[in-house]
Design a protein around this motif. Structure first.
Motif, PDB file in Angstrom:
ATOM      1  N   ARG A  56       0.814  -1.205   0.000  1.00  0.00           N
ATOM      2  CA  ARG A  56       0.000   0.000   0.000  1.00  0.00           C
ATOM      3  C   ARG A  56       0.859   1.272   0.000  1.00  0.00           C
ATOM      4  NH1 ARG A  56      -5.510   0.538   2.609  1.00  0.00           N
ATOM      5  NH2 ARG A  56      -5.947   2.734   2.391  1.00  0.00           N
ATOM      6  N   ALA A  57       1.970   1.255   0.743  1.00  0.00           N
ATOM      7  CA  ALA A  57       2.853   2.424   0.785  1.00  0.00           C
ATOM      8  C   ALA A  57       3.426   2.714  -0.605  1.00  0.00           C
ATOM      9  CB  ALA A  57       3.978   2.199   1.796  1.00  0.00           C
ATOM     10  N   ASP A  58       3.792   1.650  -1.339  1.00  0.00           N
ATOM     11  CA  ASP A  58       4.305   1.831  -2.703  1.00  0.00           C
ATOM     12  C   ASP A  58       3.233   2.458  -3.594  1.00  0.00           C
ATOM     13  OD1 ASP A  58       6.721   0.614  -1.999  1.00  0.00           O
ATOM     14  OD2 ASP A  58       6.063  -1.369  -2.681  1.00  0.00           O
ATOM     15  N   LEU A  59       2.011   1.951  -3.479  1.00  0.00           N
ATOM     16  CA  LEU A  59       0.914   2.471  -4.284  1.00  0.00           C
ATOM     17  C   LEU A  59       0.651   3.937  -3.961  1.00  0.00           C
ATOM     18  CD1 LEU A  59      -1.350   2.083  -6.320  1.00  0.00           C
ATOM     19  CD2 LEU A  59      -2.779   1.227  -4.471  1.00  0.00           C
ATOM     20  N   LYS A  60       0.632   4.287  -2.686  1.00  0.00           N
ATOM     21  CA  LYS A  60       0.398   5.673  -2.296  1.00  0.00           C
ATOM     22  C   LYS A  60       1.506   6.588  -2.828  1.00  0.00           C
ATOM     23  CE  LYS A  60      -1.532   6.371   1.857  1.00  0.00           C
ATOM     24  NZ  LYS A  60      -1.664   6.296   3.322  1.00  0.00           N
ATOM     25  N   ALA A  61       2.745   6.132  -2.775  1.00  0.00           N
ATOM     26  CA  ALA A  61       3.859   6.926  -3.282  1.00  0.00           C
ATOM     27  C   ALA A  61       3.730   7.131  -4.793  1.00  0.00           C
ATOM     28  CB  ALA A  61       5.186   6.250  -2.945  1.00  0.00           C
ATOM     29  N   MET A  62       3.347   6.073  -5.510  1.00  0.00           N
ATOM     30  CA  MET A  62       3.177   6.189  -6.961  1.00  0.00           C
ATOM     31  C   MET A  62       2.043   7.153  -7.297  1.00  0.00           C
ATOM     32  SD  MET A  62       3.845   2.295  -8.345  1.00  0.00           S
ATOM     33  CE  MET A  62       2.427   2.427  -9.367  1.00  0.00           C
ATOM     34  N   LEU A  63       0.934   7.047  -6.585  1.00  0.00           N
ATOM     35  CA  LEU A  63      -0.205   7.927  -6.841  1.00  0.00           C
ATOM     36  C   LEU A  63       0.147   9.378  -6.525  1.00  0.00           C
ATOM     37  CD1 LEU A  63      -3.113   5.725  -5.475  1.00  0.00           C
ATOM     38  CD2 LEU A  63      -2.586   6.223  -7.865  1.00  0.00           C
ATOM     39  N   SER A  64       0.895   9.589  -5.453  1.00  0.00           N
ATOM     40  CA  SER A  64       1.330  10.931  -5.090  1.00  0.00           C
ATOM     41  C   SER A  64       2.230  11.507  -6.179  1.00  0.00           C
ATOM     42  CB  SER A  64       2.059  10.889  -3.752  1.00  0.00           C
ATOM     43  OG  SER A  64       2.578  12.151  -3.436  1.00  0.00           O
ATOM     44  N   SER A  65       3.166  10.699  -6.657  1.00  0.00           N
ATOM     45  CA  SER A  65       4.067  11.142  -7.726  1.00  0.00           C
ATOM     46  C   SER A  65       3.294  11.468  -8.994  1.00  0.00           C
ATOM     47  CB  SER A  65       5.105  10.065  -8.026  1.00  0.00           C
ATOM     48  OG  SER A  65       5.928   9.850  -6.912  1.00  0.00           O
ATOM     49  N   GLU A  66       2.330  10.624  -9.324  1.00  0.00           N
ATOM     50  CA  GLU A  66       1.520  10.862 -10.519  1.00  0.00           C
ATOM     51  C   GLU A  66       0.757  12.180 -10.394  1.00  0.00           C
ATOM     52  OE1 GLU A  66      -0.047  10.323 -14.281  1.00  0.00           O
ATOM     53  OE2 GLU A  66       1.538   9.183 -13.303  1.00  0.00           O
ATOM     54  N   ALA A  67       0.210  12.458  -9.217  1.00  0.00           N
ATOM     55  CA  ALA A  67      -0.520  13.711  -9.001  1.00  0.00           C
ATOM     56  C   ALA A  67       0.422  14.903  -9.156  1.00  0.00           C
ATOM     57  CB  ALA A  67      -1.164  13.715  -7.616  1.00  0.00           C
ATOM     58  N   GLU A  68       1.636  14.798  -8.618  1.00  0.00           N
ATOM     59  CA  GLU A  68       2.604  15.893  -8.744  1.00  0.00           C
ATOM     60  C   GLU A  68       2.967  16.143 -10.208  1.00  0.00           C
ATOM     61  OE1 GLU A  68       5.883  14.962  -6.199  1.00  0.00           O
ATOM     62  OE2 GLU A  68       4.764  15.501  -4.387  1.00  0.00           O
ATOM     63  N   ILE A  69       3.132  15.084 -10.965  1.00  0.00           N
ATOM     64  CA  ILE A  69       3.449  15.221 -12.390  1.00  0.00           C
ATOM     65  C   ILE A  69       2.306  15.911 -13.118  1.00  0.00           C
ATOM     66  CG2 ILE A  69       3.772  13.928 -14.540  1.00  0.00           C
ATOM     67  CD1 ILE A  69       5.341  11.847 -12.779  1.00  0.00           C
TER      68      ILE A  69
END
Length: 95
Positions: A56-69
């Motif tokens: 879940r932590a990996d998924l949250k980090a990926m989603l956060s990065s995608e939002a920043e992009i």
């Protein structure tokens, strides 16, 4: 002649989720071209079983990065290097 194997019997599983989450799920499976909500959920569960190290932590980090992009809050490495004067240095030549 060998008898053809029949597909495994399927069982219905009920899950509860908020309407908002269900809307997100529906938008996602349609966006990624799955034929149905059930097909999408099976694929997600299959991936979770095949890749338990993905948490879940990996998924949250990926989603956060995608939002920043998407929001333009990221910078290219060459821009950051230029901002901080970290351009590639060329070693001095003895020639």
């Amino acid at each position: 002649m060998a008898e053809a194997e029949s597909p495994p019997e399927k069982t219905t599983v009920n899950i509860r989720m908020t309407e908002t989450f269900l809307e997100d799920v529906d938008g996602t499976w349609e966006e990624y071209g799955f034929n149905s909500r059930s097909e999408f959920v099976r694929a997600v569960l299959r991936d979770a079983l095949k890749h338990p190290e993905f948490n879940r932590a990996d998924l949250k980090a990926m989603l956060s990065s995608e939002a920043e992009i998407r929001e333009g809050r990221t910078h290219r490495s060459d821009e950051v290097k230029a901002d901080y004067g970290l351009g590639e240095s060329v070693p001095d030549s003895d020639e």
